[in-house]
Design a protein around this motif. Structure first.
Motif, mmCIF file in Angstrom:
data_model
loop_
_atom_site.group_PDB
_atom_site.id
_atom_site.type_symbol
_atom_site.label_atom_id
_atom_site.label_comp_id
_atom_site.label_asym_id
_atom_site.label_seq_id
_atom_site.Cartn_x
_atom_site.Cartn_y
_atom_site.Cartn_z
ATOM 1 N N TRP A 1 0.832 -1.203 0.000
ATOM 2 C CA TRP A 1 0.000 0.000 0.000
ATOM 3 C C TRP A 1 0.869 1.256 0.000
ATOM 4 N N ARG A 2 1.938 1.244 0.840
ATOM 5 C CA ARG A 2 2.832 2.410 0.913
ATOM 6 C C ARG A 2 3.545 2.628 -0.419
ATOM 7 N N ALA A 3 3.978 1.520 -1.029
ATOM 8 C CA ALA A 3 4.677 1.634 -2.314
ATOM 9 C C ALA A 3 3.747 2.237 -3.365
ATOM 10 N N TRP A 4 2.509 1.782 -3.359
ATOM 11 C CA TRP A 4 1.519 2.292 -4.321
ATOM 12 C C TRP A 4 1.243 3.780 -4.079
ATOM 13 N N ARG A 5 1.095 4.124 -2.779
ATOM 14 C CA ARG A 5 0.834 5.527 -2.411
ATOM 15 C C ARG A 5 2.010 6.422 -2.830
ATOM 16 N N ASN A 6 3.234 5.912 -2.625
ATOM 17 C CA ASN A 6 4.417 6.696 -3.000
ATOM 18 C C ASN A 6 4.493 6.900 -4.510
ATOM 19 N N ARG A 7 4.102 5.860 -5.267
ATOM 20 C CA ARG A 7 4.119 5.991 -6.734
ATOM 21 C C ARG A 7 3.163 7.089 -7.175
ATOM 22 N N ILE A 8 1.978 7.118 -6.557
ATOM 23 C CA ILE A 8 0.989 8.140 -6.896
ATOM 24 C C ILE A 8 1.516 9.526 -6.518
ATOM 25 N N ALA A 9 2.108 9.585 -5.311
ATOM 26 C CA ALA A 9 2.602 10.875 -4.824
ATOM 27 C C ALA A 9 3.724 11.400 -5.711
ATOM 28 N N LYS A 10 4.519 10.480 -6.284
ATOM 29 C CA LYS A 10 5.665 10.879 -7.093
ATOM 30 C C LYS A 10 5.240 11.298 -8.503
ATOM 31 N N ALA A 11 4.056 10.803 -8.913
ATOM 32 C CA ALA A 11 3.616 11.078 -10.288
ATOM 33 C C ALA A 11 3.262 12.554 -10.443
ATOM 34 N N ASN A 12 3.275 12.989 -11.696
ATOM 35 C CA ASN A 12 2.889 14.357 -12.013
ATOM 36 C C ASN A 12 1.419 14.567 -11.627
ATOM 37 N N PRO A 13 1.114 15.530 -10.714
ATOM 38 C CA PRO A 13 -0.273 15.696 -10.245
ATOM 39 C C PRO A 13 -1.241 15.978 -11.392
ATOM 40 N N LEU A 14 -0.785 16.754 -12.380
ATOM 41 C CA LEU A 14 -1.663 17.062 -13.520
ATOM 42 C C LEU A 14 -2.050 15.794 -14.260
ATOM 43 N N ARG A 15 -1.052 14.929 -14.390
ATOM 44 C CA ARG A 15 -1.277 13.675 -15.096
ATOM 45 C C ARG A 15 -2.286 12.800 -14.322
ATOM 46 N N VAL A 16 -2.108 12.779 -12.990
ATOM 47 C CA VAL A 16 -3.007 11.966 -12.161
ATOM 48 C C VAL A 16 -4.432 12.494 -12.267
ATOM 49 N N VAL A 17 -4.567 13.830 -12.127
ATOM 50 C CA VAL A 17 -5.903 14.429 -12.207
ATOM 51 C C VAL A 17 -6.516 14.169 -13.580
ATOM 52 N N GLY A 18 -5.705 14.330 -14.626
ATOM 53 C CA GLY A 18 -6.184 14.085 -15.984
ATOM 54 C C GLY A 18 -6.664 12.658 -16.157
ATOM 55 N N LEU A 19 -5.891 11.734 -15.612
ATOM 56 C CA LEU A 19 -6.262 10.314 -15.738
ATOM 57 C C LEU A 19 -7.563 10.017 -14.998
ATOM 58 N N VAL A 20 -7.673 10.594 -13.788
ATOM 59 C CA VAL A 20 -8.891 10.361 -12.991
ATOM 60 C C VAL A 20 -10.107 10.933 -13.731
ATOM 61 N N LEU A 21 -9.949 12.164 -14.250
ATOM 62 C CA LEU A 21 -11.058 12.792 -14.973
ATOM 63 C C LEU A 21 -11.436 11.970 -16.203
ATOM 64 N N PHE A 22 -10.400 11.515 -16.917
ATOM 65 C CA PHE A 22 -10.643 10.721 -18.120
ATOM 66 C C PHE A 22 -11.365 9.420 -17.752
#
Lengths: 262, 557
Positions: B14-35
């Motif tokens: 879970w921590r590894a997954w959370r860290n991967r998300i935290a490290k990712a580009n926030p714009l990219r994450v938001v874009g992916l979630v919206l998509f």
């Protein structure tokens, strides 16, 4: 190129990742035919500096020159003269050693023919890889990968070698072979910038040594220069390194670790 | 009290997954979630409405639909989720650490199950929407939805256990280094075969469909009845029994499904304990020896200077043949491509043979370039750093990759287009046009595909399917679709111009057959062709810029 230029020149190199400064205003020069040692603790910025010098990372500020050519402004000229060995060599796992050397030779536009072929055979023999014909590099041990990585540099005889832990994973005989080879290459005019954690190797091979700590170049010079800088005429390189990259003494750390819990 | 190993492993994951998300580009994450939200709502809504309509209008086919849906879910999970199952249970690098630690194999199996099921769960969500839609259309009670949720999850568990069992069996017979690829190839070919058979049945069923007549479902229903003995269809029967209010039948099907799942999960856990150590060899992936016999002396060019472009192409050709993982993906994909090409050769009613050929050639070009071209540069993996260190420009690299990829794409497209013309009895002139179109589309699509891979490469991925990021994938799809539409549109307008110039008006078009309209059509056609070329140029330029600016480190893979 005119001989007036240093073989390697770092001018005020800076690399930042966001607010983190991995390398801070690093400048040094390496003369032609010199073996220059590059020391530092883990995370000191050695690999980042080497990667800026070979063009893999663009500096935030500063200039990297190889044989007088700016690595980023004149990349083709600089790269043609440069050989870089990463601590984990870049290799193609699905090629055999011979095919990999052939690939590298073509990539650097080496003339084809018997001379190139003979050189390839000599290198494979030197690194004891000749009888591994038919074995894919992906199945090589770490030491063998290191050897084929070195062979891929030497096949094209670059005038400047940037080596990041070249003896990493090598057996003692191969490590000795590499050391002897580097001395011989330097004697013939090849410039070697050697990053290593093995201080004995650095002390034995390098005429001058640079020590990095937290992204800063804290000392540069011959052993005598470093001793003078540290104010200790008898100090070994290990003593100098520990003094210049000051942290808690290891004895204090061990004492703290092994102290009985309250 | 000591903490359970399962909990500790799950927390670390879970921590590894959370860290991967935290490290990712926030714009990219938001874009992916919206998509995902937008796409999920549109696609999910459409699927739900379709299933509800089918459930309401075709009551006689409900059982067949639900049984078929669960079987299709199983097949899809078998193919799509298999790499995740292998990677999580057998090939993760952290498994070494777990094996060395005082942790029982069963605990590792349980802890990894959630992650092993992740891809299967994603696939299952789509089917859950379909099953819910059928229930809504049939006016099912709340029990139906609750049971559907349970049974879909059980099906995921069941298929995951089956995959682990299958992998354990493969490991008994095949060397661990290539076991992963052999297993994936077998599963993909088996799944692909079932999918194609299903598709053929569907085509046969819906082939006679017209807006005024309902399709003849007897063929589809009887095909599905033939597979009702398959455990994958049992949950469907249970749900269909709930809709009909037949409680005892529903209990029986649910019961046998649960018993089967328990047996399979138990068997998987048992086999996992026995094969975990053998599976650790999956970390390799490269056969130790390529040739077992002493090979002939290598052929060496004796003249001229080495050519970087040729060297890259030669290296790709050698590596491609030896990369078992790539071959295991390539062969099933080729089977799909050829099967679809054969299916498409027969044109629908009212479709001109020439335009059918144009469609097939476009489809093959797009498919082939998506398969070969997009991964051309990311497939360099860590070796890409060698190219960056060498005196090779980004343009030279792109050119080498395009030329290397063009060979198979043009060869296959050419064979198919020639085959089409011979089968269809096209005139030599039309055959030439189809062949020229194949070359135009092949060159354009390959340039776009190679560029898209260079725009968003994932050099650290050891799997070609993950070697291009989402942006690159969409750039490839969007670019190739735009280029294909512009190109085919230009061809259609050239035809229109020729027809109008000859004084033949086109039925249904409010355009008179005058030279002025002919010239206008030709001008627009040229503009469309130029727009297609501009798309290609833009992609190449973006790729070159991105490669020049690339400076990430690439971890060992």
């Amino acid at each position: 190129m005119s001989q007036a230029h240093s073989a390697v020149e770092a001018r005020h190199l800076v690399k930042g990742y966001g607010i983190v400064r991995a390398v801070r205003d690093v400048s040094f020069e390496v003369s032609r035919g010199e073996i220059f040692g590059f020391l530092g603790a883990n995370g000191a910025g050695k690999t980042t500096t080497l990667r800026m010098l070979c063009g893999l990372i663009r500096p935030t500020a500063g200039t990297a020159l190889i044989d007088g050519f700016d690595v980023f402004a004149q990349p083709m000229e600089a790269k043609a003269r440069l050989g870089y060995l990463d601590e984990e060599p870049f290799i193609h796992p699905h090629l055999t050693g011979r095919e990999f050397l052939d690939y590298i030779a073509d990539l650097y536009r080496m003339p084809r023919g018997p001379e190139r072929q003979q050189r390839m055979e000599r290198l494979l023999g030197l690194f004891e890889l000749a009888d591994r014909d038919g074995e894919l590099i992906g199945a090589y041990s770490h030491g063998m990968k290191q050897k084929i990585g070195l062979a891929s540099l030497l096949i094209r005889e670059p005038s400047v070698l940037l080596l990041d832990e070249p003896t990493n994973g090598l057996d003692p005989r191969s490590a000795r072979l590499v050391k002897d080879l580097l001395e011989e290459l330097a004697a013939r005019g090849t410039t070697v910038l050697l990053s290593t954690h093995i201080l004995e190797v650095a002390q034995a091979l390098c005429r001058r040594i640079a020590i990095m700590d937290h992204g800063n170049l804290v000392a540069t010079g011959t052993m005598e220069d470093l001793r003078a800088q540290a104010g200790s005429a008898q100090a070994t390189l290990e003593d100098l390194f520990l003094r210049l990259t000051a942290g808690p003494e290891s004895s204090a750390l061990i004492e703290r670790l092994l102290a009985p819990q309250p | 009290m000591s903490r359970s190993a399962v909990g500790i492993i799950l927390r670390a994951e879970w921590r590894a997954w959370r860290n991967r998300i935290a490290k990712a580009n926030p714009l990219r994450v938001v874009g992916l979630v919206l998509f995902a939200l937008l796409g999920g709502t549109v696609f999910g809504g459409f699927l739900f409405a379709l299933a509800a309509a089918a459930g309401h209008l075709l009551p006689s086919a409900r059982d067949a639909m639900l049984a078929g849906a669960f079987t299709a879910l199983s097949v899809l999970m078998l193919v799509v989720g298999f790499p995740s199952v292998i990677a999580t249970y057998f090939a993760g690098r952290d498994l070494m650490q777990l094996v060395l630690a005082p942790v029982r194999s069963l605990e590792i199996f349980l802890a990894r199950s959630l992650f092993a099921m992740s891809a299967n769960l994603l696939v299952a969500v789509v089917f859950l929407i379909f099953v819910a839609g059928v229930g809504a259309g049939s006016g099912a009670s709340p029990v139906y939805y609750l049971l559907a949720l349970v049974l879909v999850f059980v099906q995921v568990l069941l298929v995951t256990a089956l995959q682990a069992t299958f992998m354990a069996a493969v490991l008994r017979w095949v060397p661990a280094r290539i076991a992963r690829d052999v297993a994936v190839a077998v599963a993909t070919i088996a799944g692909g075969g079932l999918y194609l058979a299903w598709n053929l049945t569907l085509r046969q069923t819906l082939g006679s469909f017209t807006p005024r007549h309902q399709p003849d479902l007897s063929n589809l229903v009887s095909s599905l009845q033939r597979i009702e003995w398959l455990p994958s269809s049992w949950p469907g029967h249970a749900l269909s029994a709930v809709i009909e209010g037949n409680t005892s039948t529903a209990l029986v099907w649910t019961g046998v499904t649960l018993v089967f799942a328990i047996v399979l999960v138990g068997a998987a856990a048992l086999l996992y304990e026995r094969t975990l150590l053998a599976g650790l060899g999956l970390l390799g992936g490269v056969p130790s020896r390529w040739r077992t016999r002493r090979r002939k002396p290598p052929r060496v060019a004796t003249r001229g200077a080495g050519s970087p472009g040729f060297a890259i192409a030669r290296k790709d050709w050698i590596a491609y043949r030896r990369d078992i993982r790539r071959l295991s993906r390539f062969l099933p994909a080729m089977i799909f491509l050829l099967a679809y090409a054969v299916l498409l050769i027969r044109p629908g009613r009212g479709v001109d043979l020439f335009w059918n050929d144009v469609f097939v050639v476009s489809f093959v070009s797009l498919f082939m370039s998506m398969m070969f071209a997009t991964t051309a540069i990311p497939a360099e993996r860590r070796g890409y750093q060698l190219l960056r260190l060498a005196p090779v420009t980004a343009w030279q690299l792109i050119r080498a990759k395009v030329l290397f990829t063009l060979v198979p794409v043009l060869a296959l497209t050419g064979v198919i287009s020639l085959g089409l013309s011979i089968v269809g009895g096209n005139s030599p002139w039309k055959t030439l046009q189809v062949a020229l179109l194949a070359v135009w589309l092949g060159v354009g699509c390959v340039c776009i595909g190679v560029s898209a891979g260079a725009i968003d490469p994932n050099f650290e991925s050891s799997d070609d399917r993950r070697s291009v990021g989402i942006i690159g994938t969409f750039a490839a799809m969007g670019g190739e679709l735009a280029f294909g539409l512009f190109s085919v549109g230009a061809l259609a307008l050239f035809y229109l111009a020729a027809s109008l110039a000859a004084g033949n008006p086109v039925a249904g078009l409010p355009v008179s057959a005058t030279p002025a309209f002919a010239v206008l059509s030709a001008v627009v056609a040229v503009a469309l062709a130029a727009a297609g070329a501009a798309v290609v140029w833009l992609m190449l330029w973006l790729a070159s810029s991105h490669l020049r600016g690339f400076e990430d480190s690439i971890a060992t893979n």
